[in-house]
Design a protein around this motif. Structure first.
Motif, mmCIF file in Angstrom:
data_model
loop_
_atom_site.group_PDB
_atom_site.id
_atom_site.type_symbol
_atom_site.label_atom_id
_atom_site.label_comp_id
_atom_site.label_asym_id
_atom_site.label_seq_id
_atom_site.Cartn_x
_atom_site.Cartn_y
_atom_site.Cartn_z
ATOM 1 N N UNK A 150 0.830 -1.211 0.000
ATOM 2 C CA UNK A 150 0.000 0.000 0.000
ATOM 3 C C UNK A 150 0.862 1.259 0.000
ATOM 4 N N UNK A 151 1.975 1.209 0.727
ATOM 5 C CA UNK A 151 2.877 2.360 0.781
ATOM 6 C C UNK A 151 3.472 2.659 -0.594
ATOM 7 N N UNK A 152 3.882 1.598 -1.290
ATOM 8 C CA UNK A 152 4.468 1.774 -2.624
ATOM 9 C C UNK A 152 3.415 2.259 -3.611
ATOM 10 N N UNK A 153 2.208 1.730 -3.506
ATOM 11 C CA UNK A 153 1.136 2.169 -4.406
ATOM 12 C C UNK A 153 0.759 3.625 -4.157
ATOM 13 N N UNK A 154 0.772 4.052 -2.888
ATOM 14 C CA UNK A 154 0.470 5.456 -2.582
ATOM 15 C C UNK A 154 1.548 6.391 -3.128
ATOM 16 N N UNK A 155 2.748 5.856 -3.328
ATOM 17 C CA UNK A 155 3.832 6.667 -3.915
ATOM 18 C C UNK A 155 3.696 6.798 -5.427
ATOM 19 N N UNK A 197 10.292 -4.596 -4.417
ATOM 20 C CA UNK A 197 9.235 -4.614 -5.426
ATOM 21 C C UNK A 197 9.779 -4.142 -6.767
ATOM 22 N N UNK A 198 9.403 -4.854 -7.817
ATOM 23 C CA UNK A 198 9.529 -4.294 -9.158
ATOM 24 C C UNK A 198 8.213 -3.586 -9.440
ATOM 25 N N UNK A 199 8.306 -2.317 -9.812
ATOM 26 C CA UNK A 199 7.099 -1.520 -9.990
ATOM 27 C C UNK A 199 7.278 -0.589 -11.189
ATOM 28 N N UNK A 200 6.171 -0.040 -11.644
ATOM 29 C CA UNK A 200 6.191 0.869 -12.796
ATOM 30 C C UNK A 200 5.596 2.210 -12.402
ATOM 31 N N UNK A 201 6.209 3.269 -12.961
ATOM 32 C CA UNK A 201 5.735 4.621 -12.719
ATOM 33 C C UNK A 201 6.033 5.454 -13.956
ATOM 34 N N UNK A 202 4.994 6.054 -14.508
ATOM 35 C CA UNK A 202 5.120 6.844 -15.740
ATOM 36 C C UNK A 202 5.767 6.042 -16.856
ATOM 37 N N UNK A 219 14.599 2.789 -1.113
ATOM 38 C CA UNK A 219 15.220 2.852 -2.443
ATOM 39 C C UNK A 219 14.132 3.001 -3.496
ATOM 40 N N UNK A 220 14.358 3.913 -4.423
ATOM 41 C CA UNK A 220 13.521 4.062 -5.609
ATOM 42 C C UNK A 220 14.440 4.303 -6.789
ATOM 43 N N UNK A 221 14.841 3.226 -7.423
ATOM 44 C CA UNK A 221 15.876 3.314 -8.464
ATOM 45 C C UNK A 221 15.331 2.854 -9.816
ATOM 46 N N UNK A 222 15.462 3.725 -10.809
ATOM 47 C CA UNK A 222 14.963 3.411 -12.144
ATOM 48 C C UNK A 222 15.856 2.350 -12.778
#
Length: 225
Positions: A150-155, A197-202, A219-222
């Motif tokens: 939920x924290x990652x999704x809110x980001x 988590x592997x996640x997608x943003x934009x 960590x939030x690394x592209x």
């Protein structure tokens, strides 16, 4: 099997299932640092509850002064070692299990001269393990897998896929779909562990790591193409 043995065995099995449900499902494998040792610990109590403790009866147990002193010395050495390990690593739940067991054993069994052969003693210790785990969770208050998601999704991230993060430094792993995931981990030690988590943003793919104990995104690394 007597009803008392069956009843206590079922309770011990239920307590064990609850402990590992919390570890693997609710907390995503970060709660117990040594699940194998914890499983062995629980298996001993289950066997004890089922009547396979192998404990000698009081009338057949040798009671020589030398034997008693040696056992007391061994107990003090083991308890001191576990206590030192707990002080060094206070986030190790298994160490707290051993410390509580040592204290309860002295108070309830040694002082009363009970050899612990009764099946209820195993149930008693398993319930104390659950109380210890509950106290640990209340004090440390780690976040669960669902809270991390939920924290990652809110980001602002979508299409989350969780993977296991093993160590500090530069992390790299291969996901089941054959794609790689990697990021530079923070230098600050994480006392419990991370949720990765592997996640997608934009439209971009990211490696997102959440601290279980601190309850924040570390960590939030592209990721490269």
């Amino acid at each position: 099997m007597k009803k008392s043995y069956a009843f206590n065995t079922l309770i011990c099995c239920g307590c064990t299932a609850l402990i590992f449900l919390l570890h693997f499902i609710v907390y995503g494998g970060v709660l117990l640092k040594s699940p194998g040792y914890a499983a062995l610990f629980c298996a001993v109590w289950i066997a004890h509850a089922a009547g396979y403790s192998g404990t000698l009866e009081p009338e057949t147990r040798p009671q020589s002064a030398v034997r008693v002193r040696l056992l007391q010395l061994l107990y003090c050495i083991l308890f001191g070692s576990v206590l030192f390990a707990t002080i060094e690593d206070p986030y190790n739940v298994l160490c707290w299990f051993c410390v509580v067991y040592g204290v309860v054993y002295v108070i309830f069994f040694l002082r009363k001269g009970d050899n612990g052969a009764e099946p209820w003693t195993a149930t008693f210790m398993m319930l104390w393990m659950l109380l210890t785990l509950g106290a640990f969770l209340l004090v440390v208050h780690p976040i669960t897998v669902s809270q991390a998601e939920n924290m990652v999704e809110r980001a602002g991230y979508t299409d989350l896929y969780r993977f296991k993060v093993e160590f500090n430094g530069t992390f790299w792993d291969t996901l089941p779909d054959g794609t790689g995931i990697g990021c530079t981990m923070p230098e600050e030690k994480e006392p419990l562990g991370w949720y990765g988590f592997r996640a997608f943003k934009d439209g971009e793919r990211y490696c997102v790591v959440v601290s279980a104990a601190r309850g924040q995104i570390e960590v939030q690394e592209k990721q490269g193409e």
